[in-house]
Design a protein around this motif. Structure first.
Motif, mmCIF file in Angstrom:
data_model
loop_
_atom_site.group_PDB
_atom_site.id
_atom_site.type_symbol
_atom_site.label_atom_id
_atom_site.label_comp_id
_atom_site.label_asym_id
_atom_site.label_seq_id
_atom_site.Cartn_x
_atom_site.Cartn_y
_atom_site.Cartn_z
ATOM 1 N N ASP A 41 0.839 -1.191 0.000
ATOM 2 C CA ASP A 41 0.000 0.000 0.000
ATOM 3 C C ASP A 41 0.877 1.245 0.000
ATOM 4 O O ASP A 41 2.025 1.214 0.450
ATOM 5 N N PHE A 42 0.310 2.366 -0.455
ATOM 6 C CA PHE A 42 1.055 3.623 -0.453
ATOM 7 C C PHE A 42 1.557 3.956 0.945
ATOM 8 O O PHE A 42 2.700 4.376 1.122
ATOM 9 N N SER A 43 0.702 3.789 1.952
ATOM 10 C CA SER A 43 1.095 4.135 3.322
ATOM 11 C C SER A 43 2.297 3.311 3.786
ATOM 12 O O SER A 43 3.199 3.836 4.440
ATOM 13 N N ASP A 44 2.334 2.039 3.434
ATOM 14 C CA ASP A 44 3.476 1.196 3.808
ATOM 15 C C ASP A 44 4.745 1.639 3.081
ATOM 16 O O ASP A 44 5.831 1.683 3.666
ATOM 17 N N GLN A 45 4.609 1.966 1.799
ATOM 18 C CA GLN A 45 5.764 2.449 1.033
ATOM 19 C C GLN A 45 6.286 3.768 1.614
ATOM 20 O O GLN A 45 7.501 3.973 1.731
ATOM 21 N N MET A 46 5.366 4.644 1.977
ATOM 22 C CA MET A 46 5.750 5.947 2.527
ATOM 23 C C MET A 46 6.399 5.796 3.900
ATOM 24 O O MET A 46 7.351 6.515 4.230
ATOM 25 N N GLU A 47 5.902 4.863 4.689
ATOM 26 C CA GLU A 47 6.495 4.624 6.003
ATOM 27 C C GLU A 47 7.940 4.158 5.853
ATOM 28 O O GLU A 47 8.830 4.633 6.554
ATOM 29 N N LYS A 48 8.183 3.252 4.913
ATOM 30 C CA LYS A 48 9.544 2.769 4.656
ATOM 31 C C LYS A 48 10.467 3.895 4.188
ATOM 32 O O LYS A 48 11.664 3.854 4.434
ATOM 33 N N LYS A 58 -3.146 9.999 6.356
ATOM 34 C CA LYS A 58 -4.077 10.568 5.383
ATOM 35 C C LYS A 58 -4.018 9.793 4.072
ATOM 36 O O LYS A 58 -5.046 9.531 3.450
ATOM 37 N N ALA A 59 -2.827 9.399 3.643
ATOM 38 C CA ALA A 59 -2.683 8.598 2.416
ATOM 39 C C ALA A 59 -3.430 7.276 2.573
ATOM 40 O O ALA A 59 -4.097 6.814 1.639
ATOM 41 N N TYR A 60 -3.347 6.674 3.752
ATOM 42 C CA TYR A 60 -4.068 5.428 4.004
ATOM 43 C C TYR A 60 -5.576 5.651 3.879
ATOM 44 O O TYR A 60 -6.272 4.881 3.212
ATOM 45 N N ASP A 65 -7.570 2.490 0.652
ATOM 46 C CA ASP A 65 -8.848 1.789 0.728
ATOM 47 C C ASP A 65 -9.646 1.989 -0.560
ATOM 48 O O ASP A 65 -10.839 1.766 -0.607
ATOM 49 N N PHE A 66 -8.946 2.416 -1.597
ATOM 50 C CA PHE A 66 -9.566 2.689 -2.891
ATOM 51 C C PHE A 66 -10.032 1.385 -3.526
ATOM 52 O O PHE A 66 -9.371 0.360 -3.422
ATOM 53 N N GLY A 67 -11.141 1.422 -4.219
ATOM 54 C CA GLY A 67 -11.702 0.231 -4.845
ATOM 55 C C GLY A 67 -11.126 -0.032 -6.225
ATOM 56 O O GLY A 67 -11.754 0.276 -7.236
ATOM 57 N N ALA A 68 -9.932 -0.582 -6.296
ATOM 58 C CA ALA A 68 -9.291 -0.872 -7.580
ATOM 59 C C ALA A 68 -10.147 -1.810 -8.422
ATOM 60 O O ALA A 68 -10.235 -1.650 -9.639
ATOM 61 N N LEU A 69 -10.795 -2.771 -7.781
ATOM 62 C CA LEU A 69 -11.655 -3.692 -8.519
ATOM 63 C C LEU A 69 -12.808 -2.937 -9.175
ATOM 64 O O LEU A 69 -13.127 -3.186 -10.337
ATOM 65 N N ASP A 70 -13.401 -1.999 -8.461
ATOM 66 C CA ASP A 70 -14.478 -1.188 -9.036
ATOM 67 C C ASP A 70 -13.984 -0.418 -10.255
ATOM 68 O O ASP A 70 -14.674 -0.332 -11.269
ATOM 69 N N PHE A 71 -12.791 0.142 -10.151
ATOM 70 C CA PHE A 71 -12.218 0.882 -11.279
ATOM 71 C C PHE A 71 -12.017 -0.032 -12.488
ATOM 72 O O PHE A 71 -12.374 0.315 -13.604
ATOM 73 N N MET A 72 -11.466 -1.220 -12.259
ATOM 74 C CA MET A 72 -11.220 -2.147 -13.369
ATOM 75 C C MET A 72 -12.541 -2.605 -13.995
ATOM 76 O O MET A 72 -12.625 -2.737 -15.219
ATOM 77 N N GLU A 73 -13.555 -2.847 -13.181
ATOM 78 C CA GLU A 73 -14.857 -3.254 -13.723
ATOM 79 C C GLU A 73 -15.466 -2.132 -14.560
ATOM 80 O O GLU A 73 -16.024 -2.386 -15.630
#
Length: 79
Positions: A41-48, A58-60, A65-73
């Motif tokens: 996730d972005f938050s994990d990458q940013m923490e590192k 805020k990024a989290y 929690d964005f619905g990537a599946l909804d976007f792809m559908e």
């Protein structure tokens, strides 16, 4: 700050670029019955990367929690 999401041959890729020029990417692969994340996730990458905790939280809330599946559908319906 810039956020983008685009479809790919395998699913989608989200990119988050913050004002200091750092870029974070999160790829999601479409699989039968859903999807799976190929990156942290972005938050994990940013923490590192040592980004401030308030920004990470805020990024989290906004992006992880964005619905990537909804976007792809939706993209499949348009194509």
């Amino acid at each position: 700050m810039k956020y983008s999401i685009e479809t790919t041959d395998y699913g989608c890729i989200e990119t988050l670029e913050i004002s200091n020029g750092e870029k974070y990417q999160k790829r999601t692969q479409r699989i039968k019955g859903g999807c799976r994340s190929l990156d942290d996730d972005f938050s994990d990458q940013m923490e590192k990367a040592g980004i401030d905790e308030e920004i990470i939280e805020k990024a989290y809330e906004v992006y992880d929690d964005f619905g990537a599946l909804d976007f792809m559908e939706l993209a499949e319906l348009i194509e």
